[in-house]
Design a protein around this motif. Sequence first.
Motif, PDB file in Angstrom:
ATOM      1  N   ASN A 168       0.808  -1.222   0.000  1.00 43.03           N
ATOM      2  CA  ASN A 168       0.000   0.000   0.000  1.00 43.03           C
ATOM      3  C   ASN A 168       0.843   1.275   0.000  1.00 43.03           C
ATOM      4  N   THR A 169       2.134   1.143  -0.361  1.00 41.27           N
ATOM      5  CA  THR A 169       2.977   2.335  -0.439  1.00 41.27           C
ATOM      6  C   THR A 169       2.715   3.054  -1.762  1.00 41.27           C
ATOM      7  N   LEU A 170       2.696   4.371  -1.696  1.00 45.30           N
ATOM      8  CA  LEU A 170       2.308   5.149  -2.865  1.00 45.30           C
ATOM      9  C   LEU A 170       3.256   4.968  -4.047  1.00 45.30           C
ATOM     10  N   ASP A 171       4.561   4.813  -3.778  1.00 44.42           N
ATOM     11  CA  ASP A 171       5.485   4.676  -4.901  1.00 44.42           C
ATOM     12  C   ASP A 171       5.209   3.393  -5.689  1.00 44.42           C
ATOM     13  N   VAL A 172       4.895   2.300  -4.985  1.00 43.86           N
ATOM     14  CA  VAL A 172       4.563   1.036  -5.657  1.00 43.86           C
ATOM     15  C   VAL A 172       3.258   1.179  -6.431  1.00 43.86           C
ATOM     16  N   ILE A 173       2.281   1.817  -5.822  1.00 42.41           N
ATOM     17  CA  ILE A 173       0.986   2.020  -6.475  1.00 42.41           C
ATOM     18  C   ILE A 173       1.144   2.846  -7.741  1.00 42.41           C
ATOM     19  N   TYR A 174       1.901   3.940  -7.672  1.00 42.80           N
ATOM     20  CA  TYR A 174       2.128   4.788  -8.837  1.00 42.80           C
ATOM     21  C   TYR A 174       2.819   4.013  -9.951  1.00 42.80           C
ATOM     22  N   LYS A 175       3.808   3.176  -9.585  1.00 41.29           N
ATOM     23  CA  LYS A 175       4.523   2.393 -10.588  1.00 41.29           C
ATOM     24  C   LYS A 175       3.572   1.439 -11.298  1.00 41.29           C
ATOM     25  N   ALA A 176       2.730   0.755 -10.531  1.00 44.11           N
ATOM     26  CA  ALA A 176       1.794  -0.204 -11.114  1.00 44.11           C
ATOM     27  C   ALA A 176       0.829   0.481 -12.072  1.00 44.11           C
ATOM     28  N   LEU A 177       0.294   1.605 -11.661  1.00 49.85           N
ATOM     29  CA  LEU A 177      -0.639   2.342 -12.516  1.00 49.85           C
ATOM     30  C   LEU A 177       0.070   2.919 -13.729  1.00 49.85           C
ATOM     31  N   ASN A 178       1.301   3.344 -13.529  1.00 49.37           N
ATOM     32  CA  ASN A 178       2.057   3.972 -14.612  1.00 49.37           C
ATOM     33  C   ASN A 178       2.401   2.982 -15.724  1.00 49.37           C
ATOM     34  N   VAL A 179       2.653   1.714 -15.370  1.00 54.57           N
ATOM     35  CA  VAL A 179       3.040   0.738 -16.390  1.00 54.57           C
ATOM     36  C   VAL A 179       1.847   0.072 -17.068  1.00 54.57           C
ATOM     37  N   GLY A 180       0.624   0.321 -16.558  1.00 61.10           N
ATOM     38  CA  GLY A 180      -0.524  -0.214 -17.287  1.00 61.10           C
ATOM     39  C   GLY A 180      -1.674  -0.756 -16.473  1.00 61.10           C
ATOM     40  N   ALA A 181      -1.534  -0.868 -15.142  1.00 58.91           N
ATOM     41  CA  ALA A 181      -2.660  -1.335 -14.335  1.00 58.91           C
ATOM     42  C   ALA A 181      -3.800  -0.325 -14.405  1.00 58.91           C
ATOM     43  N   THR A 182      -5.033  -0.831 -14.440  1.00 58.08           N
ATOM     44  CA  THR A 182      -6.195   0.057 -14.518  1.00 58.08           C
ATOM     45  C   THR A 182      -7.014   0.044 -13.226  1.00 58.08           C
ATOM     46  N   GLY A 183      -6.517  -0.712 -12.247  1.00 61.16           N
ATOM     47  CA  GLY A 183      -7.176  -0.744 -10.953  1.00 61.16           C
ATOM     48  C   GLY A 183      -6.195  -1.232  -9.898  1.00 61.16           C
ATOM     49  N   TYR A 184      -6.396  -0.829  -8.653  1.00 58.13           N
ATOM     50  CA  TYR A 184      -5.490  -1.249  -7.570  1.00 58.13           C
ATOM     51  C   TYR A 184      -6.321  -1.422  -6.302  1.00 58.13           C
ATOM     52  N   ILE A 185      -6.385  -2.668  -5.821  1.00 59.38           N
ATOM     53  CA  ILE A 185      -7.165  -2.984  -4.628  1.00 59.38           C
ATOM     54  C   ILE A 185      -6.274  -3.712  -3.630  1.00 59.38           C
ATOM     55  N   LEU A 186      -6.462  -3.406  -2.360  1.00 54.58           N
ATOM     56  CA  LEU A 186      -5.681  -4.059  -1.310  1.00 54.58           C
ATOM     57  C   LEU A 186      -6.327  -5.387  -0.915  1.00 54.58           C
ATOM     58  N   LYS A 187      -5.483  -6.361  -0.565  1.00 58.48           N
ATOM     59  CA  LYS A 187      -5.993  -7.685  -0.182  1.00 58.48           C
ATOM     60  C   LYS A 187      -6.807  -7.633   1.101  1.00 58.48           C
ATOM     61  N   GLU A 188      -6.589  -6.615   1.901  1.00 64.43           N
ATOM     62  CA  GLU A 188      -7.348  -6.491   3.154  1.00 64.43           C
ATOM     63  C   GLU A 188      -8.803  -6.098   2.907  1.00 64.43           C
ATOM     64  N   THR A 189      -9.116  -5.706   1.666  1.00 66.92           N
ATOM     65  CA  THR A 189     -10.488  -5.359   1.307  1.00 66.92           C
ATOM     66  C   THR A 189     -11.409  -6.555   1.528  1.00 66.92           C
ATOM     67  N   ASP A 190     -12.602  -6.315   2.048  1.00 65.37           N
ATOM     68  CA  ASP A 190     -13.505  -7.442   2.279  1.00 65.37           C
ATOM     69  C   ASP A 190     -14.083  -7.959   0.957  1.00 65.37           C
ATOM     70  N   ASP A 191     -14.684  -9.143   1.007  1.00 69.71           N
ATOM     71  CA  ASP A 191     -15.142  -9.810  -0.211  1.00 69.71           C
ATOM     72  C   ASP A 191     -16.182  -8.992  -0.972  1.00 69.71           C
ATOM     73  N   PHE A 192     -17.076  -8.342  -0.245  1.00 68.42           N
ATOM     74  CA  PHE A 192     -18.114  -7.553  -0.912  1.00 68.42           C
ATOM     75  C   PHE A 192     -17.490  -6.405  -1.697  1.00 68.42           C
ATOM     76  N   GLU A 193     -16.543  -5.701  -1.083  1.00 70.54           N
ATOM     77  CA  GLU A 193     -15.892  -4.576  -1.764  1.00 70.54           C
ATOM     78  C   GLU A 193     -15.069  -5.054  -2.951  1.00 70.54           C
TER      79      GLU A 193
END
Length: 226
Positions: A95-120
């Motif tokens: 959940n660090t911003l630099d990792v998130i920015y890198k993922a989105l920058n290279v082509g990811a179109t969504g980013y969700i944390l594993k701690e998110t519950d099943d409904f979300e």
Amino acid sequence: MFDFSTPLLKPMLVLEDDPVQQLRIFKILQALGYEEKDIFYSQTIDFAVDICCKNPIKFMLVDLNLPDGSGIDFIMNICANGENTAPIMVLSAWNTLDVIYKALNVGATGYILKETDDFELMFAIRTMLKGGAIIDPHIAKKILSKFEKSLIDIPAKPEKIHVNLSQREMEILTCVSNGLSSREIGLELNISKHTVDAHIKNIYQKLEVNSRTKAIYAGKQSGLIS
């Protein structure tokens, strides 16, 4: 009763090395209408790349921490030639911003944390299947907080300064903005360095500054120089 019906993108790839997470993801995908035959699973980047080369993958769920490297490298590889049109959702514990920015920058179109519950998580996947892009609310909050801080750190634009400089002071301020020293200004205007320094002191007082840099900035803000 919630209606989770949505057009499904098939086949899809789940790049996740944790069997527990794989099972969790499958149950959620099953609730959305996916069948086992619609889903390819991989625990490594190399196998995932092979799957994508041999199958027309339409949607991907990608972890970042994998045995043979980072999911960011996988996303970069898949999106490198510009031919990939499949939406890519990162599902990660990072959940660090630099990792998130890198993922989105290279082509990811969504980013969700594993701690998110099943409904979300189900809602997030459904949103992406319908063509949307989604960011985990906790991540979005961090990004907004950083953005707000950056706005606070930006100095407020000062009100336009209204001052009256003499013709000679205008000439000297222009020379100062061009990077000339007091001696060079004196040679340019055919006056002594002492006289130049006296004029600069008067300019400082009128502009309410105490340095050449601030005088140039104030002069530009007031429209005295361009």
